[in-house]
Design an enzyme around this catalytic site. Structure first.
Site, PDB file in Angstrom:
ATOM      1  N   ASN A  48      15.036 113.597 -28.395  1.00 15.99           N
ATOM      2  CA  ASN A  48      15.947 112.943 -28.674  1.00 15.99           C
ATOM      3  C   ASN A  48      16.864 111.943 -28.165  1.00 15.99           C
ATOM      4  O   ASN A  48      17.958 113.041 -27.891  1.00 15.99           O
ATOM      5  CB  ASN A  48      15.793 113.016 -30.194  1.00 15.99           C
ATOM      6  CG  ASN A  48      16.849 111.777 -30.935  1.00 15.99           C
ATOM      7  OD1 ASN A  48      17.735 111.220 -30.522  1.00 15.99           O
ATOM      8  ND2 ASN A  48      16.096 111.659 -32.248  1.00 15.99           N
ATOM      9  N   ASP A 105      19.388 110.294 -28.755  1.00 17.46           N
ATOM     10  CA  ASP A 105      19.982 109.626 -29.929  1.00 17.46           C
ATOM     11  C   ASP A 105      21.655 109.525 -29.337  1.00 17.46           C
ATOM     12  O   ASP A 105      22.575 108.877 -29.377  1.00 17.46           O
ATOM     13  CB  ASP A 105      19.967 110.121 -31.049  1.00 17.46           C
ATOM     14  CG  ASP A 105      18.912 108.791 -31.660  1.00 17.46           C
ATOM     15  OD1 ASP A 105      17.996 108.619 -31.154  1.00 17.46           O
ATOM     16  OD2 ASP A 105      18.630 109.678 -32.555  1.00 17.46           O
ATOM     17  N   HIS A 106      22.256 110.957 -29.488  1.00 18.84           N
ATOM     18  CA  HIS A 106      23.203 110.978 -29.309  1.00 18.84           C
ATOM     19  C   HIS A 106      24.187 111.083 -27.584  1.00 18.84           C
ATOM     20  O   HIS A 106      25.547 111.113 -27.624  1.00 18.84           O
ATOM     21  CB  HIS A 106      23.401 113.005 -29.265  1.00 18.84           C
ATOM     22  CG  HIS A 106      23.207 113.058 -30.862  1.00 18.84           C
ATOM     23  ND1 HIS A 106      23.861 111.773 -31.488  1.00 18.84           N
ATOM     24  CD2 HIS A 106      22.369 113.798 -31.642  1.00 18.84           C
ATOM     25  CE1 HIS A 106      23.374 112.351 -32.689  1.00 18.84           C
ATOM     26  NE2 HIS A 106      22.507 113.211 -32.918  1.00 18.84           N
ATOM     27  N   ARG A 146      33.668 105.398 -26.894  1.00 18.08           N
ATOM     28  CA  ARG A 146      34.341 104.368 -26.268  1.00 18.08           C
ATOM     29  C   ARG A 146      33.908 103.266 -26.241  1.00 18.08           C
ATOM     30  O   ARG A 146      34.981 102.582 -25.158  1.00 18.08           O
ATOM     31  CB  ARG A 146      34.036 105.302 -24.868  1.00 18.08           C
ATOM     32  CG  ARG A 146      34.737 106.136 -24.966  1.00 18.08           C
ATOM     33  CD  ARG A 146      36.551 107.195 -24.816  1.00 18.08           C
ATOM     34  NE  ARG A 146      37.116 106.326 -23.611  1.00 18.08           N
ATOM     35  CZ  ARG A 146      37.295 106.955 -22.544  1.00 18.08           C
ATOM     36  NH1 ARG A 146      37.362 108.365 -22.544  1.00 18.08           N
ATOM     37  NH2 ARG A 146      37.650 106.554 -21.657  1.00 18.08           N
ATOM     38  N   ARG A 206      19.098 103.695 -36.267  1.00 20.71           N
ATOM     39  CA  ARG A 206      19.899 103.356 -37.529  1.00 20.71           C
ATOM     40  C   ARG A 206      20.069 102.271 -37.730  1.00 20.71           C
ATOM     41  O   ARG A 206      20.151 101.203 -37.319  1.00 20.71           O
ATOM     42  CB  ARG A 206      20.893 104.318 -37.717  1.00 20.71           C
ATOM     43  CG  ARG A 206      20.551 105.208 -37.748  1.00 20.71           C
ATOM     44  CD  ARG A 206      21.522 106.768 -37.588  1.00 20.71           C
ATOM     45  NE  ARG A 206      21.612 106.407 -38.778  1.00 20.71           N
ATOM     46  CZ  ARG A 206      21.466 107.952 -40.002  1.00 20.71           C
ATOM     47  NH1 ARG A 206      21.038 108.562 -39.112  1.00 20.71           N
ATOM     48  NH2 ARG A 206      21.324 108.056 -41.185  1.00 20.71           N
ATOM     49  N   ARG A 225      24.996 102.865 -35.616  1.00 17.89           N
ATOM     50  CA  ARG A 225      25.765 103.598 -35.066  1.00 17.89           C
ATOM     51  C   ARG A 225      25.566 104.834 -33.280  1.00 17.89           C
ATOM     52  O   ARG A 225      26.668 104.625 -32.748  1.00 17.89           O
ATOM     53  CB  ARG A 225      25.944 105.161 -36.102  1.00 17.89           C
ATOM     54  CG  ARG A 225      25.501 105.840 -36.056  1.00 17.89           C
ATOM     55  CD  ARG A 225      25.702 106.843 -37.168  1.00 17.89           C
ATOM     56  NE  ARG A 225      25.161 107.023 -38.232  1.00 17.89           N
ATOM     57  CZ  ARG A 225      25.299 107.290 -39.190  1.00 17.89           C
ATOM     58  NH1 ARG A 225      25.043 108.721 -38.992  1.00 17.89           N
ATOM     59  NH2 ARG A 225      25.227 107.165 -40.737  1.00 17.89           N
ATOM     60  N   THR A 268      23.599 112.734 -40.354  1.00 17.44           N
ATOM     61  CA  THR A 268      22.156 112.718 -40.139  1.00 17.44           C
ATOM     62  C   THR A 268      20.545 112.632 -40.813  1.00 17.44           C
ATOM     63  O   THR A 268      21.421 112.388 -41.746  1.00 17.44           O
ATOM     64  CB  THR A 268      22.380 114.263 -38.776  1.00 17.44           C
ATOM     65  OG1 THR A 268      20.551 113.497 -38.812  1.00 17.44           O
ATOM     66  CG2 THR A 268      21.882 115.547 -39.795  1.00 17.44           C
ATOM     67  N   GLU A 280       5.796 114.478 -40.042  1.00 17.52           N
ATOM     68  CA  GLU A 280       7.405 115.730 -38.867  1.00 17.52           C
ATOM     69  C   GLU A 280       8.125 116.448 -40.891  1.00 17.52           C
ATOM     70  O   GLU A 280       8.426 116.212 -41.566  1.00 17.52           O
ATOM     71  CB  GLU A 280       8.019 114.776 -38.583  1.00 17.52           C
ATOM     72  CG  GLU A 280       8.797 115.565 -37.818  1.00 17.52           C
ATOM     73  CD  GLU A 280       9.696 115.041 -36.413  1.00 17.52           C
ATOM     74  OE1 GLU A 280       8.567 114.102 -35.782  1.00 17.52           O
ATOM     75  OE2 GLU A 280      10.984 115.239 -36.458  1.00 17.52           O
ATOM     76  N   HIS A 282      14.501 118.662 -36.171  1.00 18.13           N
ATOM     77  CA  HIS A 282      15.932 118.670 -36.982  1.00 18.13           C
ATOM     78  C   HIS A 282      16.125 120.309 -37.027  1.00 18.13           C
ATOM     79  O   HIS A 282      16.036 120.760 -37.423  1.00 18.13           O
ATOM     80  CB  HIS A 282      15.355 118.182 -38.680  1.00 18.13           C
ATOM     81  CG  HIS A 282      17.531 117.294 -38.974  1.00 18.13           C
ATOM     82  ND1 HIS A 282      17.797 118.010 -38.676  1.00 18.13           N
ATOM     83  CD2 HIS A 282      17.103 116.336 -38.876  1.00 18.13           C
ATOM     84  CE1 HIS A 282      19.221 117.069 -39.256  1.00 18.13           C
ATOM     85  NE2 HIS A 282      18.555 115.825 -38.858  1.00 18.13           N
ATOM     86  N   GLY A 283      17.672 120.383 -35.947  1.00 20.51           N
ATOM     87  CA  GLY A 283      18.303 121.331 -35.588  1.00 20.51           C
ATOM     88  C   GLY A 283      18.240 122.144 -35.470  1.00 20.51           C
ATOM     89  O   GLY A 283      18.657 123.510 -34.805  1.00 20.51           O
TER      90      GLY A 283
HETATM   91  N1  PXP Z   1      13.264 114.275 -36.105  1.00 19.65           N
HETATM   92  C1  PXP Z   1      14.036 113.538 -36.949  1.00 19.65           C
HETATM   93  C2  PXP Z   1      12.765 112.871 -38.038  1.00 19.65           C
HETATM   94  C3  PXP Z   1      15.111 113.229 -37.099  1.00 19.65           C
HETATM   95  O1  PXP Z   1      15.623 112.721 -37.828  1.00 19.65           O
HETATM   96  C4  PXP Z   1      15.961 114.056 -35.939  1.00 19.65           C
HETATM   97  C5  PXP Z   1      17.399 113.540 -35.713  1.00 19.65           C
HETATM   98  O2  PXP Z   1      17.234 112.602 -35.596  1.00 19.65           O
HETATM   99  C6  PXP Z   1      15.092 114.934 -35.108  1.00 19.65           C
HETATM  100  C7  PXP Z   1      13.798 114.890 -34.619  1.00 19.65           C
HETATM  101  C8  PXP Z   1      16.331 115.431 -34.238  1.00 19.65           C
HETATM  102  O3  PXP Z   1      16.898 116.719 -33.886  1.00 19.65           O
HETATM  103  P1  PXP Z   1      18.104 117.005 -34.016  1.00 19.65           P
HETATM  104  O4  PXP Z   1      19.112 116.017 -33.034  1.00 19.65           O
HETATM  105  O5  PXP Z   1      19.223 117.858 -34.611  1.00 19.65           O
HETATM  106  O6  PXP Z   1      17.325 118.088 -32.967  1.00 19.65           O
END
Ligand code: PXP
Length: 252
Positions: A9, A11-12, A20, A47, A51, A105, A156, A198-199
C-alpha cells in the site's frame, strides 16, 4: 502450503508529498519500485477527502499496473462516487472499507451485517464489471457470513487490533489472534479467499502469515516508514522474506 502474496500500500508516499503540496515523492514511482522489489501487487486507497492518493494517482497506478500485468487493489468506501471510479478503471480488485472523515486511518472493519442490503448491489455491480471484490471486516464470524451472503469473493481481515495488542504486550493478544484464526478458517470453509492487513510490521507479520488460509497480506504504513531508514526495496524484501519464513516454518 501455497505462497502468500504481498500487496504494498503506497498511500503514505502521497501523504508525505501532500504535506508540502509538492509533486514528490511520487507514489507511482514507489509502486514501480515496490513491484521491482518483489511486491505482488499495489494497493491504494482513494479516500473521499483525497488526503493522500489523488484521482490522478489512481489513473497513473491503473496504467502502470496494467502495463506490468500486476494487480491493482483499489480500497474504496461504498459510495456512488467511488463506485464510479472503480467502474471507470476496472482494477483487478476492490476492497470495500468503512470511511469516516474524522478517522486517522481505517479504524474498524466494514459492518457488512448491518449494511448488507446497501453493500450487496454494489458488490454485484463491481463483480459484474470483472472486479474481484473484497470486504475489509473485523475477525468476526457474523461479518464473515454477511460478506459471503453479500456476494463478496474475498474477505480481508482487519489485523489492526491484534497488531496493536502485540506492540502493547496486551493480555488480549492471544484471544485476538484466535479470532483471526477462527475467522480465516470460517471464511475459507465458505469458499472465500482470505486476505489480511492493517498495522502489520516485522514482528506481527510472521504469526499472521502462518495462518494457512491467508492468501494475501496488504501492508503500507510500516513499509513506507521503514523505507526512510533502509529504502523501500530492502524493506519490502525483508517483509517478503519473513512471510516466506513463516510459511516454511508452518509447513515443516
Ligand atoms: N488493508 C486495508 C483495507 C487498509 O485500509 C489499510 C490501510 O490503508 C491496509 C490494509 C494497510 O494498513 P497499514 O498501512 O497499517 O499497513
Amino acid at each position: 502450503m501455497t505462497r502468500i502474496r504481498l500487496g504494498v500500500n503506497i498511500d503514505h508516499v502521497a501523504t508525505v508529498r501532500n504535506a508540502r503540496g509538492a509533486s514528490y515523492p511520487d507514489p507511482v514511482r514507489a509502486a514501480e519500485l515496490a513491484l521491482a522489489a518483489g511486491a505482488d501487487g499495489i494497493t491504494a486507497h482513494l479516500r473521499e477527502d483525497r488526503r493522500h492518493i489523488s484521482d490522478a494517482d489512481i489513473d497513473a497506478l491503473a496504467a502502470i499496473t496494467r502495463r506490468r500485468g500486476r494487480p491493482l487493489n483499489l480500497e474504496m468506501a461504498v459510495t456512488p462516487e467511488m463506485e464510479q471510479v472503480a467502474l471507470a478503471h476496472r482494477p483487478h480488485a476492490a476492497c470495500l472499507v468503512p470511511e469516516r472523515r474524522e478517522e486517522v486511518t481505517t479504524e474498524g472493519g466494514l459492518d457488512v451485517a448491518k449494511g448488507h442490503n446497501a453493500i450487496a448491489p454494489v458488490i454485484a455491480r463491481l463483480m459484474g464489471a470483472g472486479i474481484r471484490v473484497s470486504c475489509f471486516i473485523d475477525a468476526d464470524l457474523a461479518q464473515v457470513a454477511a460478506a459471503k451472503s453479500a456476494g463478496s469473493a474475498v474477505v480481508e481481515l482487519h489485523t489492526g487490533a491484534y497488531c496493536d495488542a502485540v506492540r502493547e504486550r496486551s493480555t488480549e493478544t492471544s484471544a485476538l489472534f484466535d479470532k483471526l484464526r477462527a475467522a480465516a478458517a470460517e471464511a475459507a470453509r465458505l469458499g472465500l479467499e482470505v486476505h489480511a492487513g492493517h498495522g502489520i510490521d516485522y514482528e506481527t507479520v510472521k504469526p499472521i502469515a502462518a495462518i494457512p488460509e491467508v492468501a494475501e497480506l496488504n501492508i503500507g504504513h510500516f513499509l513506507i516508514g521503514e523505507a526512510i531508514f533502509i529504502g523501500l526495496g530492502p524493506a519490502i524484501q525483508r517483509m517478503r522474506a519473513l512471510m516466506d519464513e513463516a510459511r516454511a516454518t508452518r509447513a515443516a
